[in-house]
Design a protein around this motif. Structure first.
Motif, PDB file in Angstrom:
ATOM      1  N   ALA A 100      22.695 -17.465   1.401  1.00  0.00           N
ATOM      2  CA  ALA A 100      23.114 -17.016   2.730  1.00  0.00           C
ATOM      3  C   ALA A 100      21.909 -16.703   3.608  1.00  0.00           C
ATOM      4  O   ALA A 100      21.886 -17.051   4.800  1.00  0.00           O
ATOM      5  N   TYR A 149      30.054 -18.659  -0.145  1.00  0.00           N
ATOM      6  CA  TYR A 149      30.222 -17.645   0.897  1.00  0.00           C
ATOM      7  C   TYR A 149      31.393 -17.987   1.811  1.00  0.00           C
ATOM      8  O   TYR A 149      31.698 -19.161   2.040  1.00  0.00           O
ATOM      9  N   ASN A 151      31.109 -16.694   4.879  1.00  0.00           N
ATOM     10  CA  ASN A 151      30.277 -16.842   6.070  1.00  0.00           C
ATOM     11  C   ASN A 151      28.880 -16.370   5.714  1.00  0.00           C
ATOM     12  O   ASN A 151      28.736 -15.377   4.991  1.00  0.00           O
ATOM     13  N   VAL A 152      27.865 -17.055   6.198  1.00  0.00           N
ATOM     14  CA  VAL A 152      26.487 -16.640   5.897  1.00  0.00           C
ATOM     15  C   VAL A 152      25.960 -15.640   6.919  1.00  0.00           C
ATOM     16  O   VAL A 152      24.865 -15.085   6.738  1.00  0.00           O
ATOM     17  N   THR A 175      27.506 -22.185   7.213  1.00  0.00           N
ATOM     18  CA  THR A 175      28.176 -21.780   5.977  1.00  0.00           C
ATOM     19  C   THR A 175      28.582 -23.000   5.157  1.00  0.00           C
ATOM     20  O   THR A 175      28.434 -23.006   3.927  1.00  0.00           O
TER      21      THR A 175
END
Length: 241
Positions: A100, A149, A151-152, A175
């Protein structure tokens, strides 16, 4: 080793309510070792992070070496350290969650698809190397799980406040690059891969994850950590001893 790539839509129900699981009796025969970034470390949560929750559900010892800010290369380097090497040699399960920060840096730099692709290549290379190192140190008698993930960078209501529509789309793109790289690394190393997006955004990817996120909109809160732990348990409910 059985290669498993799971979306785990079933854990999406946890976005409504994360139910705490009573820990099993501790077994000295099982050790869960985690390498990763701030998500695995429990940053901004003030709660038990998912690796420890998962280990508790197994009744296993947890050795969580995750560090806030770690990149994929940091994780690979940590595994080559004396502490990391010793930890892997005693592991029954190794959890890897990194990448991430690599893609978040590219997002912050505004490099677009070219920058995302370059960062993702590095993530894939370093995570593949980390899995290979586990196999060298521990052989086939250790489960390795690579986590992706949702969302990163920021998500939910915080992202809506901080990003315009183009930046929200950029975050989703970054992402995807991260998760695709992690999925490829897992496949190359014969590890399992867990897509955590269903736990945060539902099976269709459209749910608002705000209720599972800390106030920064970036890291999981206690419910989010519990959701990841439950998803990990679905993949690895009975690791080898």
């Amino acid at each position: 080793m059985i290669r498993r790539v799971l979306a785990l839509a079933g854990v999406a129900a946890l976005s409504g309510c994360a139910v705490a699981q009573a820990p099993a009796p501790v077994s000295a025969a099982l050790t869960v070792v985690t390498f990763g970034d701030s998500v695995a470390a429990g940053t901004d949560c003030d709660c038990t992070p998912f690796p420890d929750l998962y280990a508790g559900r197994l009744g296993a010892r947890s050795l969580n070496l995750a560090q806030p800010g770690s990149t994929a290369q940091d994780v690979s380097d940590e595994m080559d350290s004396e502490e990391g090497t010793d930890a892997v040699r005693g592991a029954n399960v190794v959890l890897l969650m990194a990448g991430a920060n690599d893609l978040a840096d590219a997002f912050d730099a505004g490099t677009g698809a070219h920058g995302y692709a370059r960062a993702a290549d590095g993530v894939q290379r370093e995570v593949t190397a980390a899995i290979t190192r586990v196999r060298e140190l521990r052989g086939p008698d250790c489960e390795v799980l690579v986590l992706g993930y949702w969302n990163v960078v920021e998500d939910g209501d915080v992202a809506k406040a901080d990003y315009d529509d183009d930046r929200v789309a950029d975050a989703a793109s970054a992402t995807r690059y991260a998760d695709d790289a992690l999925r490829r690394a897992a496949a190359a190393g014969g590890a399992a891969y867990l897509d955590t997006s269903a736990a945060f955004k539902g099976a269709d990817g459209q749910a608002n994850p705000t209720g599972l996120l800390a106030e920064d909109g970036d890291h999981p809160n206690a419910r989010g950590q519990a959701a990841i732990a439950a998803a990990v348990y679905e993949v690895l409910p009975d690791p080898p001893q």
